[in-house]
Design an enzyme around this catalytic site. Structure first.
Site, PDB file in Angstrom:
ATOM      1  N   THR A 157       0.850  -1.187   0.000  1.00 53.39           N
ATOM      2  CA  THR A 157       0.000   0.000   0.000  1.00 53.39           C
ATOM      3  C   THR A 157       0.890   1.243   0.000  1.00 53.39           C
ATOM      4  O   THR A 157       1.999   1.193   0.520  1.00 53.39           O
ATOM      5  CB  THR A 157      -0.844  -0.047   1.300  1.00 53.39           C
ATOM      6  OG1 THR A 157      -1.712  -1.172   1.227  1.00 53.39           O
ATOM      7  CG2 THR A 157      -1.657   1.210   1.511  1.00 53.39           C
ATOM      8  N   ARG A 185     -13.502  -7.674  -1.011  1.00 57.77           N
ATOM      9  CA  ARG A 185     -13.028  -7.305   0.330  1.00 57.77           C
ATOM     10  C   ARG A 185     -12.669  -5.809   0.361  1.00 57.77           C
ATOM     11  O   ARG A 185     -12.135  -5.276  -0.594  1.00 57.77           O
ATOM     12  CB  ARG A 185     -11.789  -8.113   0.679  1.00 57.77           C
ATOM     13  CG  ARG A 185     -11.052  -7.582   1.918  1.00 57.77           C
ATOM     14  CD  ARG A 185      -9.630  -8.070   1.956  1.00 57.77           C
ATOM     15  NE  ARG A 185      -8.895  -7.535   3.078  1.00 57.77           N
ATOM     16  CZ  ARG A 185      -7.848  -6.721   2.959  1.00 57.77           C
ATOM     17  NH1 ARG A 185      -7.432  -6.328   1.759  1.00 57.77           N
ATOM     18  NH2 ARG A 185      -7.227  -6.284   4.019  1.00 57.77           N
ATOM     19  N   VAL A 186     -12.967  -5.165   1.481  1.00 60.86           N
ATOM     20  CA  VAL A 186     -12.596  -3.759   1.649  1.00 60.86           C
ATOM     21  C   VAL A 186     -11.442  -3.698   2.652  1.00 60.86           C
ATOM     22  O   VAL A 186     -11.524  -4.265   3.738  1.00 60.86           O
ATOM     23  CB  VAL A 186     -13.794  -2.926   2.153  1.00 60.86           C
ATOM     24  CG1 VAL A 186     -13.382  -1.481   2.380  1.00 60.86           C
ATOM     25  CG2 VAL A 186     -14.946  -2.995   1.155  1.00 60.86           C
ATOM     26  N   SER A 187     -10.383  -3.031   2.279  1.00 65.10           N
ATOM     27  CA  SER A 187      -9.208  -2.944   3.168  1.00 65.10           C
ATOM     28  C   SER A 187      -9.371  -1.773   4.142  1.00 65.10           C
ATOM     29  O   SER A 187     -10.391  -1.092   4.164  1.00 65.10           O
ATOM     30  CB  SER A 187      -7.953  -2.735   2.335  1.00 65.10           C
ATOM     31  OG  SER A 187      -7.899  -1.402   1.895  1.00 65.10           O
ATOM     32  N   ASP A 188      -8.346  -1.541   4.929  1.00 69.96           N
ATOM     33  CA  ASP A 188      -8.360  -0.423   5.880  1.00 69.96           C
ATOM     34  C   ASP A 188      -8.186   0.930   5.193  1.00 69.96           C
ATOM     35  O   ASP A 188      -8.564   1.969   5.734  1.00 69.96           O
ATOM     36  CB  ASP A 188      -7.212  -0.586   6.881  1.00 69.96           C
ATOM     37  CG  ASP A 188      -5.876  -0.597   6.145  1.00 69.96           C
ATOM     38  OD1 ASP A 188      -5.619  -1.567   5.409  1.00 69.96           O
ATOM     39  OD2 ASP A 188      -5.104   0.371   6.271  1.00 69.96           O
ATOM     40  N   THR A 206      -0.302   0.957   6.827  1.00 75.30           N
ATOM     41  CA  THR A 206      -0.088  -0.062   5.803  1.00 75.30           C
ATOM     42  C   THR A 206       0.116  -1.410   6.476  1.00 75.30           C
ATOM     43  O   THR A 206       0.580  -1.465   7.618  1.00 75.30           O
ATOM     44  CB  THR A 206       1.133   0.291   4.921  1.00 75.30           C
ATOM     45  OG1 THR A 206       1.412  -0.812   4.055  1.00 75.30           O
ATOM     46  CG2 THR A 206       2.386   0.590   5.736  1.00 75.30           C
ATOM     47  N   GLY A 207      -0.228  -2.471   5.758  1.00 78.50           N
ATOM     48  CA  GLY A 207      -0.071  -3.795   6.351  1.00 78.50           C
ATOM     49  C   GLY A 207      -1.377  -4.551   6.298  1.00 78.50           C
ATOM     50  O   GLY A 207      -2.181  -4.345   5.372  1.00 78.50           O
ATOM     51  N   GLY A 209      -4.859  -5.208   6.638  1.00 74.81           N
ATOM     52  CA  GLY A 209      -5.972  -4.280   6.785  1.00 74.81           C
ATOM     53  C   GLY A 209      -6.916  -4.575   7.935  1.00 74.81           C
ATOM     54  O   GLY A 209      -7.310  -3.670   8.673  1.00 74.81           O
TER      55      GLY A 209
HETATM   56  N1  GLY Z   1      -3.505  -2.277   4.002  1.00 74.17           N
HETATM   57  C1  GLY Z   1      -3.908  -2.851   2.826  1.00 74.17           C
HETATM   58  C2  GLY Z   1      -4.750  -4.038   2.951  1.00 74.17           C
HETATM   59  O1  GLY Z   1      -4.855  -4.749   3.891  1.00 74.17           O
HETATM   60  O2  GLY Z   1      -5.381  -4.352   2.051  1.00 74.17           O
END
Ligand code: GLY
Length: 283
Positions: A157, A185-188, A206-207, A209
Site C-alpha cells: 500500500t 473485500r474492503v481494506s483499511d 499499511t499492512g 488491513g
Molecule cells: N492495508 C492494505 C490491505 O490490507 O489491504
C-alpha cells in the site's frame, strides 16, 4: 514536511528492486517537497505524492495493484484534509488511472465515500482518466499466489502525510488490497483506521488491513495526539499493542511541530521524508 510510504512487509527488498524503490521514493520526495516548501497545500501535496506512487508499478496501488481471488483488481484510496476535518474515499474501483484523484474530487462532493460502480460512474462524469491495472506482471503474480505459500509478505500500500507552510496537515492512502483475497473485500485504506488527520496530526497505515481496523490505528493516533499525548509516546504504545496482538502493520505519522514517526511490527517498511533541510530514504 512530507513523509511517504510504499508499504510494510516481511521481506526487505534487495538488489535491483531495492535500487528501483529508492529511486522511486527519491523521485516523489524530490518533486513534491519543493512544491510544498513553495506553498503547495498539504492536501495537494499528499494527492500528488500518492498519484506518483499509484503510477509506479513497484507498489501495490494504482498501476501495480494485485488481483483478488476472482481474477479482478479492485483499488481503494482515501484523503483526509485534517484542517477542514473532511474525509473522502473510493472503494474497490477497477478501471481508473488514479483512485486518489477521485478521492480528492469526492472531498468536495456531498457524498464523500463511494464504492465500486457508483464510484466509477462518478469518476466518468468528471472525465477522470481510466486505466486497467491488469498488467502482465499482475497476472504473473496472481498465478504465483495461487500457490498458498507465495501469498506471504505481499504488502505495498502507498501513503503520504504532509504539513504545509500554513501548518495544515493532510493524509492520503491508496491500495490494491492484499492480493488473492476474497472478492470485494474492503481494506483499511479507505477507512479512518488506515488514513486520518486532524489539525494536530496525520497518519497513513499499511499492512494487514483487518488488523489495522481492529486497532483503529490512524484515527486513534490522531485523536490521542489531539488530546495532548506526545506523538512518540502514542506511536510506541500502538506498536507495543500490535506486537502483543501479533498484528502485522506499520504507519507513518506527522504532527504540527514537524515531528514524525515511522513504526512497523513487520520486518521492514519502505518510507521517505522530505523537508527544508534534508531528504531521508528508509534504510
Ligand atoms: N492495508 C492494505 C490491505 O490490507 O489491504
Amino acid at each position: 514536511m512530507l513523509i511517504i510510504h510504499g508499504g510494510a512487509g516481511s521481506k526487505n527488498p534487495t538488489g535491483q528492486r531495492r535500487i528501483e524503490i529508492e529511486n522511486s521514493l527519491e523521485r516523489v520526495i524530490g518533486k513534491v517537497t519543493p512544491k510544498l516548501l513553495k506553498g503547495m497545500s498539504a492536501v495537494d501535496a499528499v494527492v500528488l505524492a500518492v498519484q506518483m506512487l499509484e503510477d509506479d508499478p513497484l507498489y501495490n496501488a494504482g498501476l501495480g495493484s494485485k488481483i483478488q481471488s476472482d481474477g479482478k483488481i479492485r483499488m481503494s484510496a482515501a484523503l483526509m484534509d485534517g484542517y477542514r476535518q473532511k474525509f473522502s474515499g473510493c472503494i474497490n474501483v477497477q478501471n481508473l488511472k488514479n483512485p486518489i484523484v477521485l478521492a480528492k474530487e469526492l472531498n468536495s462532493f456531498k457524498y464523500r465515500v463511494l464504492a465500486e460502480g457508483g464510484a466509477e460512474d462518478y469518476a466518468a462524469s468528471l472525465g477522470l482518466p481510466k486505466r486497467s491495472p491488469m498488467t502482465r506482471a499482475a497476472k504473473k503474480l496472481f498465478i504465483k499466489q495461487k500457490k498458498k505459500f507465495a501469498r506471504k509478505g505481499k504488502f505495498g500500500t502507498v501513503g503520504a502525510v504532509a504539513l504545509d507552510k500554513e501548518g495544515r496537515i493532510a493524509a492520503a492512502t491508496s491500495t490494491g488490497g492484499r492480493g488473492f483475497e476474497y472478492p470485494h473485500r474492503v481494506s483499511d485504506s479507505p477507512t479512518v483506521a488506515g488514513n486520518f488527520a486532524n489539525r494536530e496530526c496525520g497518519v497513513s497505515a499499511t499492512g494487514y488491513g483487518e488488523q489495522i481496523v481492529d486497532a483503529a490505528v490512524a484515527a486513534s493516533i490522531c485523536s490521542l495526539v489531539k488530546n495532548g499525548v506526545d506523538l512518540k509516546t502514542v506511536s510506541q504504545k500502538i506498536l507495543r499493542e500490535a506486537v502483543k496482538n501479533r498484528a502485522q502493520f506499520g504507519f507513518i505519522a506527522l504532527n504540527r511541530k514537524g515531528d514524525y514517526e515511522v513504526r512497523t511490527s513487520t520486518a521492514h517498511m519502505i518510507w521517505a521524508v522530505g523537508c527544508k533541510d534534508h531528504h531521508t530514504i528508509s534504510p
